[in-house]
Each structure stands twice: as C-alpha cells, then as structure tokens.
Motif scaffolding. Structure first.
Motif, short mmCIF file in Angstrom:
data_model
loop_
_atom_site.label_atom_id
_atom_site.label_comp_id
_atom_site.label_asym_id
_atom_site.label_seq_id
_atom_site.Cartn_x
_atom_site.Cartn_y
_atom_site.Cartn_z
N SER A 180 0.83 -1.21 0.00
CA SER A 180 0.00 0.00 0.00
C SER A 180 0.86 1.26 0.00
O SER A 180 0.50 2.26 -0.62
CB SER A 180 -0.96 0.00 1.19
N LEU A 181 2.01 1.21 0.66
CA LEU A 181 2.94 2.34 0.61
C LEU A 181 3.47 2.54 -0.81
O LEU A 181 3.56 3.66 -1.31
CB LEU A 181 4.10 2.11 1.58
N THR A 201 1.29 -7.05 -1.87
CA THR A 201 0.02 -7.25 -1.16
C THR A 201 -0.48 -8.68 -1.34
O THR A 201 -1.09 -9.24 -0.42
CB THR A 201 -1.02 -6.23 -1.66
N LEU A 250 1.93 1.70 -3.54
CA LEU A 250 0.82 2.20 -4.34
C LEU A 250 0.68 3.71 -4.18
O LEU A 250 0.40 4.43 -5.13
CB LEU A 250 -0.48 1.51 -3.93
N ALA A 251 0.93 4.20 -2.99
CA ALA A 251 0.78 5.63 -2.73
C ALA A 251 2.00 6.45 -3.17
O ALA A 251 1.86 7.58 -3.61
CB ALA A 251 0.53 5.87 -1.24
N LYS A 252 3.20 5.89 -3.09
CA LYS A 252 4.41 6.68 -3.28
C LYS A 252 5.12 6.50 -4.61
O LYS A 252 5.93 7.35 -4.97
CB LYS A 252 5.41 6.35 -2.16
N PRO A 264 1.02 -3.35 -5.48
CA PRO A 264 -0.06 -4.14 -4.87
C PRO A 264 -0.17 -5.55 -5.42
O PRO A 264 -0.61 -6.44 -4.70
CB PRO A 264 -1.32 -3.33 -5.18
N ARG A 324 3.29 1.69 -9.87
CA ARG A 324 2.23 1.58 -8.87
C ARG A 324 1.46 0.28 -9.01
O ARG A 324 0.98 -0.27 -8.03
CB ARG A 324 1.25 2.74 -9.01
#
Length: 131
Positions: free
Chosen positions: A26-27, A46, A29-31, A42, A38
């Motif tokens: 998730s980090l 994930t 995916l955000a960064k 995940p 991206r």
C-alpha cells in the motif's frame, strides 16, 4: 486441542509478516511515481501479505477445529490466479491508452508498438473498409 505458546507465536509471526507485506504494497501504491510501478506494488507485495494472513488463518483454524481448513486454500488459489491476470489487463489497457511511462523504464521503446496493435475487432473493421 490446546494451543501451545509456540504455535501462537508461529501464527503471530505469519500475521506480522503479512501485515508488513500489505503495508509495503500500500505504501508503494501511494508513493511510486507512475502507473506501471504503482501497479507492481499491490500485485506483488500485497498478494504475499494476504497469502501470509491466510496461512496464519489456516494454521489457527486447523488447530482450533482439529482438521484441515479448505476455505483459506480456495481463497488463496483465487487470489493467486486473479491478481496477475487483473494486473496484466490493467497494464495492457494503460499501454493502449498511451499512459506515460518514466524515461528510465525498461523496454519503454516498445510501448508505442504495443499501443499501435489492433484488437481482433479493429482488424476486422479495417479489413471491411478496405474491401
């Protein structure tokens, strides 16, 4: 069946490992900077995280109930089959929509060629127009 301390620590270890992978995914995916990187976070990290949580659940259920639990195996199988397929389909759609890649992306020079490929439906329409 009585749970031993060792078994509880083993299940807790799987849960912590799963939580770590889910957090990293998730980090990422955000960064991460572009769509393709991206997409990688995940689908890889994930998936490992959820797999670890399902292993912990399978261990705990099998000790608590005294038998093998098939539900977690079915969920894991579904997850490990669908995550790569959905990531592949999203990446192909992004290539066809010509979403920008980073300049340092490996094999970025083949993206225009892939995006220029026609679907079978488009090829049939092109043949109808020429005939």
């Amino acid at each position: 069946m009585e749970n031993s301390d060792f078994f509880n620590y083993l299940v807790a270890g799987w849960l912590v490992l799963g939580g770590f992978f889910v957090f990293v995914g998730s980090l990422g995916l955000a960064k991460l900077p572009d769509f393709f990187t991206r997409l990688h976070a995940p689908t890889k990290a994930t998936t490992l995280g959820i797999g670890s949580v399902l292993v912990a659940s399978m261990l705990m259920t099998s000790v608590r109930d005294g038998g093998f639990s098939i539900y977690e195996m079915v969920i894991s199988l579904f997850l490990f089959i669908t995550a790569p397929v959905s990531a592949h389909m999203m990446a192909k759609a992004a290539l066809h929509k010509k979403i920008c890649m980073l300049e340092r992306t490996k094999n970025a020079e083949i993206a225009p060629r892939i995006a220029a490929q026609q679907t079978p439906k488009e090829e049939g329409e092109a043949e109808d127009k020429t005939a």
